[in-house]
Motif scaffolding. Structure first.
Motif, PDB file in Angstrom:
ATOM      1  N   ARG A 241       0.689  -1.180  -0.068  1.00  0.00           N
ATOM      2  CA  ARG A 241       0.158  -0.072   0.396  1.00  0.00           C
ATOM      3  C   ARG A 241       0.703   1.646  -0.157  1.00  0.00           C
ATOM      4  O   ARG A 241       0.371   2.230  -0.712  1.00  0.00           O
ATOM      5  N   ASP A 242       2.204   1.109   1.032  1.00  0.00           N
ATOM      6  CA  ASP A 242       2.605   2.308   1.002  1.00  0.00           C
ATOM      7  C   ASP A 242       3.681   2.592  -0.463  1.00  0.00           C
ATOM      8  O   ASP A 242       3.487   3.858  -1.089  1.00  0.00           O
TER       9      ASP A 242
ATOM     10  N   ARG B 186       2.425   2.374  -3.828  1.00  0.00           N
ATOM     11  CA  ARG B 186       1.669   2.433  -4.778  1.00  0.00           C
ATOM     12  C   ARG B 186       0.930   4.127  -4.142  1.00  0.00           C
ATOM     13  O   ARG B 186       1.094   4.413  -5.135  1.00  0.00           O
ATOM     14  N   GLU B 187       0.553   4.243  -2.991  1.00  0.00           N
ATOM     15  CA  GLU B 187       0.204   5.484  -2.208  1.00  0.00           C
ATOM     16  C   GLU B 187       1.938   6.013  -2.570  1.00  0.00           C
ATOM     17  O   GLU B 187       1.140   7.474  -3.000  1.00  0.00           O
ATOM     18  N   THR B 188       3.085   6.348  -2.461  1.00  0.00           N
ATOM     19  CA  THR B 188       4.097   6.777  -3.296  1.00  0.00           C
ATOM     20  C   THR B 188       3.881   6.929  -4.286  1.00  0.00           C
ATOM     21  O   THR B 188       3.983   8.249  -5.134  1.00  0.00           O
TER      22      THR B 188
ATOM     23  N   ARG C 126       1.387   7.027  -6.425  1.00  0.00           N
ATOM     24  CA  ARG C 126       0.201   7.755  -7.084  1.00  0.00           C
ATOM     25  C   ARG C 126       0.300   9.462  -6.404  1.00  0.00           C
ATOM     26  O   ARG C 126      -0.203  10.158  -7.047  1.00  0.00           O
ATOM     27  N   ALA C 127       0.840   9.526  -5.484  1.00  0.00           N
ATOM     28  CA  ALA C 127       1.848  11.394  -5.010  1.00  0.00           C
ATOM     29  C   ALA C 127       2.571  11.581  -6.261  1.00  0.00           C
ATOM     30  O   ALA C 127       2.028  13.208  -6.276  1.00  0.00           O
TER      31      ALA C 127
ATOM     32  N   ASN D   6      -4.116   2.912 -11.427  1.00  0.00           N
ATOM     33  CA  ASN D   6      -4.026   3.000 -10.117  1.00  0.00           C
ATOM     34  C   ASN D   6      -3.361   4.381  -9.372  1.00  0.00           C
ATOM     35  O   ASN D   6      -3.312   5.002  -8.692  1.00  0.00           O
TER      36      ASN D   6
END
Length: 108
Positions: free
Chosen positions: A5-6, A8-10, A12-13, A50
């Motif tokens: 998750r981290d 993917r969030e990185t 995406r950011a 994503n």
């Protein structure tokens, strides 16, 4: 190996703040498909989705359920040309990335 998750969030950011990164994600996905690497192209397309608009928003735009779209771009997916082109169009509009096709002569 599934992405955390981290991670993917990185990704995406970075995609949110870096238009060149968004362009590279989408370009890599389409180039993989054009090169005949269906599995790699679908995986790259899934990553681009994503990292940018997500499957929920994409589903709203193209009129498909997010789960159906996830299956299309999954390991065993097989999106129709109509669905694939609709997704590419939606991603271009939503991300502000415009892809064009250029011919290149083989080096042979």
């Amino acid at each position: 190996m599934p992405l955390t998750r981290d991670f993917r969030e990185t990704v995406r950011a970075r995609a949110e703040r870096d238009s060149l990164f968004r362009e590279a994600l989408l370009r890599q996905a389409v180039q993989g498909l054009l090169d005949g690497d269906a599995a790699g192209g679908r995986a790259a397309m899934r990553e681009a989705i994503n990292a940018t608009i997500g499957f929920e928003r994409l589903g709203q735009i193209v009129g498909k359920s997010p789960k159906s779209l996830m299956r299309m771009f999954g390991p065993s997916g097989n999106p129709t040309a109509e669905n694939l082109l609709g997704v590419i169009r939606a991603l271009q509009i939503e991300t502000g990335v415009r892809l064009t096709v250029h011919t290149v002569a083989d080096a042979a």
